[in-house]
Scaffold this motif. Structure first.
Motif, short mmCIF file in Angstrom:
data_model
loop_
_atom_site.label_atom_id
_atom_site.label_comp_id
_atom_site.label_asym_id
_atom_site.label_seq_id
_atom_site.Cartn_x
_atom_site.Cartn_y
_atom_site.Cartn_z
N LYS A 20 0.83 -1.21 0.00
CA LYS A 20 0.00 0.00 0.00
C LYS A 20 0.86 1.26 0.00
O LYS A 20 0.54 2.24 -0.68
CB LYS A 20 -0.94 -0.01 1.20
CG LYS A 20 -2.06 -1.02 1.07
CD LYS A 20 -2.92 -1.08 2.32
CE LYS A 20 -3.92 -2.21 2.21
NZ LYS A 20 -4.65 -2.41 3.45
N PHE A 21 1.95 1.27 0.75
CA PHE A 21 2.83 2.44 0.83
C PHE A 21 3.41 2.76 -0.54
O PHE A 21 3.33 3.90 -1.01
CB PHE A 21 3.95 2.20 1.84
CG PHE A 21 4.91 3.34 1.97
CD1 PHE A 21 4.57 4.49 2.67
CD2 PHE A 21 6.17 3.29 1.38
CE1 PHE A 21 5.45 5.56 2.79
CE2 PHE A 21 7.06 4.34 1.49
CZ PHE A 21 6.70 5.48 2.19
N TYR A 22 4.00 1.79 -1.21
CA TYR A 22 4.66 2.07 -2.49
C TYR A 22 3.68 2.33 -3.62
O TYR A 22 3.97 3.10 -4.54
CB TYR A 22 5.68 0.98 -2.82
CG TYR A 22 6.88 1.11 -1.92
CD1 TYR A 22 7.82 2.11 -2.15
CD2 TYR A 22 7.05 0.30 -0.81
CE1 TYR A 22 8.91 2.28 -1.30
CE2 TYR A 22 8.14 0.46 0.05
CZ TYR A 22 9.05 1.46 -0.20
OH TYR A 22 10.11 1.64 0.64
N ALA A 92 5.33 15.80 0.44
CA ALA A 92 3.90 15.78 0.75
C ALA A 92 3.28 14.41 0.46
O ALA A 92 2.50 13.89 1.26
CB ALA A 92 3.18 16.88 -0.03
N ILE A 93 3.65 13.82 -0.67
CA ILE A 93 3.12 12.50 -1.04
C ILE A 93 3.57 11.44 -0.04
O ILE A 93 2.79 10.59 0.39
CB ILE A 93 3.58 12.13 -2.47
CG1 ILE A 93 2.87 13.04 -3.49
CG2 ILE A 93 3.31 10.66 -2.78
CD1 ILE A 93 3.48 12.98 -4.89
N ILE A 94 4.83 11.50 0.34
CA ILE A 94 5.39 10.51 1.27
C ILE A 94 4.76 10.61 2.64
O ILE A 94 4.41 9.60 3.26
CB ILE A 94 6.93 10.64 1.31
CG1 ILE A 94 7.50 10.13 -0.02
CG2 ILE A 94 7.53 9.92 2.50
CD1 ILE A 94 8.89 10.59 -0.34
N GLY A 98 2.25 7.78 4.64
CA GLY A 98 2.64 7.19 5.92
C GLY A 98 4.14 7.07 6.13
O GLY A 98 4.58 6.41 7.07
N GLY A 99 4.93 7.70 5.26
CA GLY A 99 6.37 7.69 5.45
C GLY A 99 6.78 8.60 6.59
O GLY A 99 6.05 9.50 6.98
N LYS A 100 7.97 8.36 7.13
CA LYS A 100 8.48 9.16 8.25
C LYS A 100 9.66 10.00 7.75
O LYS A 100 10.63 9.48 7.20
CB LYS A 100 8.95 8.25 9.38
CG LYS A 100 9.50 9.00 10.56
CD LYS A 100 9.98 8.04 11.64
CE LYS A 100 10.61 8.83 12.78
NZ LYS A 100 11.22 7.96 13.77
N ILE A 101 9.58 11.31 7.93
CA ILE A 101 10.66 12.21 7.53
C ILE A 101 11.71 12.20 8.63
O ILE A 101 11.42 12.51 9.78
CB ILE A 101 10.13 13.64 7.31
CG1 ILE A 101 8.96 13.65 6.31
CG2 ILE A 101 11.26 14.58 6.87
CD1 ILE A 101 9.25 13.06 4.96
N SER A 117 11.88 7.52 5.67
CA SER A 117 11.89 6.06 5.78
C SER A 117 10.49 5.53 5.51
O SER A 117 9.49 6.21 5.74
CB SER A 117 12.37 5.61 7.16
OG SER A 117 11.56 6.12 8.18
N ASP A 118 10.44 4.31 5.00
CA ASP A 118 9.16 3.65 4.72
C ASP A 118 8.64 3.04 6.03
O ASP A 118 9.27 3.18 7.08
CB ASP A 118 9.31 2.65 3.58
CG ASP A 118 10.06 1.38 3.94
OD1 ASP A 118 10.45 1.18 5.12
OD2 ASP A 118 10.29 0.56 3.03
N PRO A 119 7.48 2.37 6.00
CA PRO A 119 6.93 1.82 7.25
C PRO A 119 7.84 0.83 7.98
O PRO A 119 7.71 0.66 9.19
CB PRO A 119 5.63 1.15 6.78
CG PRO A 119 5.21 1.95 5.60
CD PRO A 119 6.52 2.27 4.90
N ASP A 120 8.78 0.21 7.28
CA ASP A 120 9.70 -0.72 7.93
C ASP A 120 11.02 -0.09 8.34
O ASP A 120 11.87 -0.75 8.91
CB ASP A 120 9.97 -1.92 7.01
CG ASP A 120 8.80 -2.87 7.01
OD1 ASP A 120 8.66 -3.64 7.98
OD2 ASP A 120 7.99 -2.82 6.06
#
Length: 132
Positions: A20-22, A92-94, A98-101, A117-120
């Motif tokens: 879902k994230f990607y 903004a998209i990230i 649900g990405g973490k800056i 970073s992505d959810p993992d």
């Protein structure tokens, strides 16, 4: 010897969350590669492939332990942007996906970048560099 192709294999906790994230970032799913052990995406104009395997499956198959991404890092992949404005649009998209800056946008030499970073916990940056 000549290498035909290079791709990345990363460990994840939850294939659905990763998928879902990607997809939310607009990357192309390699649906033929999706299984109950991995999800796969193509990135950029050259279709660089990143396979996201369940961590236990990847550790078993490679006979190695992967980093704890909450306290360490394995690699940072860079996404190329065509302008500073595009870097900000990516951010903004990230965030929405649900990405973490981990590094707010900043000037670096002639360029402009930020880190996420992505959810993992896999680390990336988006970089605008004139002429690149």
């Amino acid at each position: 010897m000549k290498t035909k192709q290079i791709w990345a294999n990363l460990a994840v906790k939850d294939l659905d969350v990763t998928t879902k994230f990607y997809i939310a970032l607009g990357f192309t799913s390699n649906n033929s590669m999706k299984s109950d052990e991995l999800t796969s995406f193509s990135f950029g104009e050259n279709n660089f492939i990143i396979n996201f395997f369940l961590k236990d499956v990847l550790e078993t198959n490679t006979k190695t332990e992967f980093s704890n991404l909450q306290t360490g890092n394995e690699v940072i992949f860079s996404f190329s942007a065509e302008s500073k404005d595009e870097v900000d649009q990516w951010m903004a998209i990230i965030i929405k996906a649900g990405g973490k800056i981990f590094a707010d946008p900043y000037e670096i030499g002639e360029g402009y970048t930020f880190g996420f970073s992505d959810p993992d916990g896999h680390k990336f940056n988006v970089l605008y560099w004139p002429g690149m």
